[in-house]
Design an enzyme around this catalytic site. Sequence first.
Site, PDB file in Angstrom:
ATOM      1  N   LYS A 154       4.512  -0.566   3.496  1.00 35.09           N
ATOM      2  CA  LYS A 154       3.230   0.308   3.122  1.00 35.09           C
ATOM      3  C   LYS A 154       2.019  -0.057   4.155  1.00 35.09           C
ATOM      4  CE  LYS A 154       4.448  -0.672  -1.759  1.00 35.09           C
ATOM      5  NZ  LYS A 154       4.185  -1.464  -2.692  1.00 35.09           N
ATOM      6  N   ASN A 184      -2.579  -9.414  -1.283  1.00 33.94           N
ATOM      7  CA  ASN A 184      -3.723  -8.742  -0.946  1.00 33.94           C
ATOM      8  C   ASN A 184      -4.904  -9.109  -1.828  1.00 33.94           C
ATOM      9  OD1 ASN A 184      -3.185  -6.647   1.287  1.00 33.94           O
ATOM     10  ND2 ASN A 184      -1.374  -6.283  -0.168  1.00 33.94           N
ATOM     11  N   TRP A 198      10.110  -9.589   0.595  1.00 32.98           N
ATOM     12  CA  TRP A 198      10.365  -8.123   0.437  1.00 32.98           C
ATOM     13  C   TRP A 198      11.615  -7.747   0.820  1.00 32.98           C
ATOM     14  CZ3 TRP A 198      10.376  -5.806  -3.898  1.00 32.98           C
ATOM     15  CH2 TRP A 198      10.519  -4.344  -3.903  1.00 32.98           C
ATOM     16  N   GLU A 201      -1.185  -7.005   4.176  1.00 28.98           N
ATOM     17  CA  GLU A 201      -1.468  -5.535   4.847  1.00 28.98           C
ATOM     18  C   GLU A 201      -2.555  -4.611   4.774  1.00 28.98           C
ATOM     19  OE1 GLU A 201       0.396  -3.992   6.907  1.00 28.98           O
ATOM     20  OE2 GLU A 201       2.478  -4.726   6.677  1.00 28.98           O
ATOM     21  N   LYS A 242      -3.747   1.317  -1.505  1.00 27.30           N
ATOM     22  CA  LYS A 242      -3.460   0.140  -2.838  1.00 27.30           C
ATOM     23  C   LYS A 242      -3.896  -1.227  -2.204  1.00 27.30           C
ATOM     24  CE  LYS A 242       0.630  -1.540  -2.998  1.00 27.30           C
ATOM     25  NZ  LYS A 242       0.955  -3.193  -3.253  1.00 27.30           N
ATOM     26  N   GLY A 266       6.192   1.930  -4.126  1.00 26.28           N
ATOM     27  CA  GLY A 266       6.037   1.710  -6.003  1.00 26.28           C
ATOM     28  C   GLY A 266       5.686   0.289  -6.218  1.00 26.28           C
TER      29      GLY A 266
END
Length: 319
Positions: free
Chosen positions: A102, A250, A11, A268, A186, A131
Amino acid sequence: MKITVIGCGRWGSFIAYYLSDVAGHDVTLYGRKSSRSMGEFISSRKNKYLMLPEKIRLTTELSEALDTDTVVISVNSQGLRSLFSEINAVSDVPRRYILCMKGIEIDTGCRLSEIVGECAKEGSRVAVWLGPGHVEEFLRGTPNCMVIDSDDGDLKSELVEEFSSQLIRFYYGTDLLGNEIGAASKNVIGIAAGMLDGHGLTALKGALMARGTREISRLIGKMGGDPNSAYGLCHLGDYEATVFSKFSHNRAFGEAWVKGEEYGELAEGYYTVRALTQLGCKYGEELPICSAVEDILYKHRDSSECLSALFARSLKSEF
């Protein structure tokens, strides 16, 4: 604008590429000398996802990287506090910090913006960039919508204007607490989704999304945020990318776990779930899905038994 991106993983390297090649800024990418990812960029300027343009400067010297007033950070959330120890050791200048990560700190339950507030030099400003969207899809030219949020309204406006493009449409966030909790949690729902995939129960993902959003909405409300934030881009709006996508670390981690397979990438949600259950206890909010995931990952309970236990919970109204 002169921007440094700290973090050269999947990322972070995309963010450097995006801010330079798409948004048109002057970008430096920093990674530690020990980083395998940084070594790849220094030797070839590419990883398995992208080629960095020559105009992006590469450095392994933190003091050199901090020669700017705008720093974008994309690192493991549990290492954010120690990163600021390194930053403060070489610089005492306040900056604009944008967090593209996150998570929740396990030891303290702090949101990531709170860690920056505690650790950054006085006068620093902090925002979050959150997002849906995967590097692989962005690089194919697939656009998406994301959120920038901050308690500093001027900073939020500045960044939305400076970072927006045809590839990413940014919205102004309106609830920093809710967006950070929603974005972090999430990833836990993503692990649960992968566990369903691993058991051949993909059809249950609709129920998982509905109940997971409801669960996190209640927690956000108890913490003092806007419960509706769970239904926005940072949580529910990110479910497709996390609960279904083949690119979701994830989801893939959860599937590998219940199948007894090794998974070598960072997920994460593994760390976040423990922090979330601790927050649930602190604020008196029951988190059945998060608790089930924690039991499977940390207490090594049988995943089939934990799923059955969710179905055996007392019957109640949906809302």
